[in-house]
Enzyme design. Sequence first.
Site, PDB file in Angstrom:
ATOM      1  CB  ALA A 161       0.321   3.927  -1.904  1.00 57.97           C
ATOM      2  CD  GLU A 162       2.654   0.242  -7.351  1.00 61.65           C
ATOM      3  OE1 GLU A 162       1.885  -0.735  -7.353  1.00 61.65           O
ATOM      4  OE2 GLU A 162       2.848   0.933  -8.363  1.00 61.65           O
ATOM      5  CG  ASP A 192       6.477   8.914 -10.101  1.00 56.54           C
ATOM      6  OD1 ASP A 192       6.348   8.997  -8.868  1.00 56.54           O
ATOM      7  OD2 ASP A 192       7.025   7.956 -10.670  1.00 56.54           O
ATOM      8  CG  LEU A 249      -5.611   9.008  -0.501  1.00 51.50           C
ATOM      9  CD1 LEU A 249      -5.882  10.493  -0.681  1.00 51.50           C
ATOM     10  CD2 LEU A 249      -6.908   8.234  -0.574  1.00 51.50           C
ATOM     11  CE1 TYR A 309       0.206  -0.776   0.787  1.00 51.37           C
ATOM     12  CE2 TYR A 309      -0.640  -2.254   2.490  1.00 51.37           C
ATOM     13  CZ  TYR A 309      -0.716  -1.056   1.788  1.00 51.37           C
ATOM     14  OH  TYR A 309      -1.708  -0.147   2.090  1.00 51.37           O
ATOM     15  CB  THR A 323      -2.435   0.399   5.752  1.00 49.84           C
ATOM     16  OG1 THR A 323      -3.025  -0.867   5.996  1.00 49.84           O
ATOM     17  CG2 THR A 323      -0.922   0.237   5.765  1.00 49.84           C
ATOM     18  CG  ASP A 324      -5.562  -2.287   9.297  1.00 47.08           C
ATOM     19  OD1 ASP A 324      -4.971  -2.545   8.217  1.00 47.08           O
ATOM     20  OD2 ASP A 324      -6.680  -2.769   9.583  1.00 47.08           O
ATOM     21  CD  GLU A 325      -2.074  -4.938   4.958  1.00 50.64           C
ATOM     22  OE1 GLU A 325      -0.965  -5.412   4.721  1.00 50.64           O
ATOM     23  OE2 GLU A 325      -3.083  -5.178   4.280  1.00 50.64           O
ATOM     24  NE  ARG A 352      -1.908 -11.674   0.617  1.00 48.69           N
ATOM     25  CZ  ARG A 352      -2.810 -10.695   0.756  1.00 48.69           C
ATOM     26  NH1 ARG A 352      -2.995 -10.137   1.941  1.00 48.69           N
ATOM     27  NH2 ARG A 352      -3.516 -10.268  -0.270  1.00 48.69           N
ATOM     28  CB  ALA A 375       8.114  -3.214   5.309  1.00 44.01           C
ATOM     29  CB  SER A 376       6.695   0.215   1.409  1.00 42.75           C
ATOM     30  OG  SER A 376       5.336  -0.051   1.122  1.00 42.75           O
ATOM     31  CE  LYS A 377       0.405   3.412   2.989  1.00 45.26           C
ATOM     32  NZ  LYS A 377       0.056   4.526   2.066  1.00 45.26           N
TER      33      LYS A 377
END
Length: 370
Positions: free
Chosen positions: A84-85, A60, A82, A159, A133-135, A304, A161-163
Amino acid sequence: MQSVLITGGAGFIGQNLVHAWRAARPADRLVVVDAMTYAANVRSLEPLIADRSIQFVKGDIGDAALMHRLFDEHAFTRVAHLAAESHVDRSIADPEAFLQTNVLGTFTLLKAALDFWQAKAMIERARFLHVSTDEVYGSLDFTDPAFTEASPYRPNSPYAASKASSDHLVRAFVATYGMPALITNCSNNYGAYQHPEKLIPLMIIHALEGKPLPIYGDGSNIRDWLHVSDHCDALMNVIEHGRSGETYNVGGGNERNNREVVGLICETVDAAFAADANLAARFPSCPAASGGSCRALISFVTDRPGHDHRYAINASKLATELGSRCSVGFEDGLRRTVHWYLDHETWWRDVTSGAYKAWIDKNYGFRIAV
Ligand code: NAD
Ligand code: DAU
């Protein structure tokens, strides 16, 4: 020769990166660390582990003692991060793991790398690539210009927000401690080894099995599809030649809405059955097995929550500074991907047994046809 740590190397992009790195830079020493969550699969790495082309560590990134030990043992000069969840729907159903791994895990890894590189005076020659990510940039309207590296952060899912949090940590380590880090923010990847919870493999497998193809909402949401091989080429270029402290956007230049993507998958599967009589016997429940079209399976279902409408990437910085350009067109990449899943039935049947079925019930059980 570099000593390289790839985190999340048993995931979709990670496996592709390990193979691409091994082929492009055979002299480098590669260590993969992966916690082996539901999303991981080492089958494609087994030959490399067996012939000692790579070393695999199940672990981990949030385990500080393990991260420090790995740096001490291998004196990494490159980190491609890389792990990640990665699935938005899971972050909506159960966000906690996303904060643990994507935020705290990234912090633990950054700290271990910084401590080691400072202690060994390696800051000048080391590189930490944070794959994001682009998110993080949020959602675009149809007429908005594509995201650039200067776009404001507006994450909409747990997701994203965490990235975004992990990107900010990397940025802070660069500014505060002189961490030799770079960030890439890329669009939706597709290709071999992608977990069947994601849109493209899910639709291919459902089509083959004659199950409904569940498009969220009205299917007008747009993603910019990036073939994973183009992404891996860009990552290897950025980690070696990018300017330390910089962010680079990576996009596919292939904007499509979800209706178009699913329609194209249906056409591609239909064409594959028309060209190969053996497929009908292997997948008798597929409508194409009896001369019909997979389009008959399309079903529009409950959307979603917080569904981002459009992502689009302006990748001109990557092209201008580093010469990286995508080479895989979407129709060609999708055809190759459909054929990869046709040729790797055992792989996805293994993945879609067991715990995967419980996820499908949880995510799709409450969605009604609209
Ligand atoms: P994936 O879910 O297929 O793989 C992630 C891997 O990380 C898995 O093998 C998992 O076991 C491992 N992992 C999870 N938690 C861990 C932990 N605590 N310690 C060690 N390993 C852990 O994801 P992917 O699609 O390959 O994405 C890889 C990276 O790229 C992620 O950081 C993701 O945010 C980013 N990204 C993905 C896409 C995409 O379209 N797939 C697009 C943009 C960015
Ligand atoms: O943009 C980069 C991101 O792309 C990555 O950071 C994420 O890790 C990755 O999972 C991906 O996120 P998306 O949410 O865009 O990918 P997903 O495959 O889950 O969904 C793609 C689109 O398809 C999205 O608009 C939701 C829709 N969709 C998805 C599924 C699983 C459906 O309509 N039906 C579905 O069953």
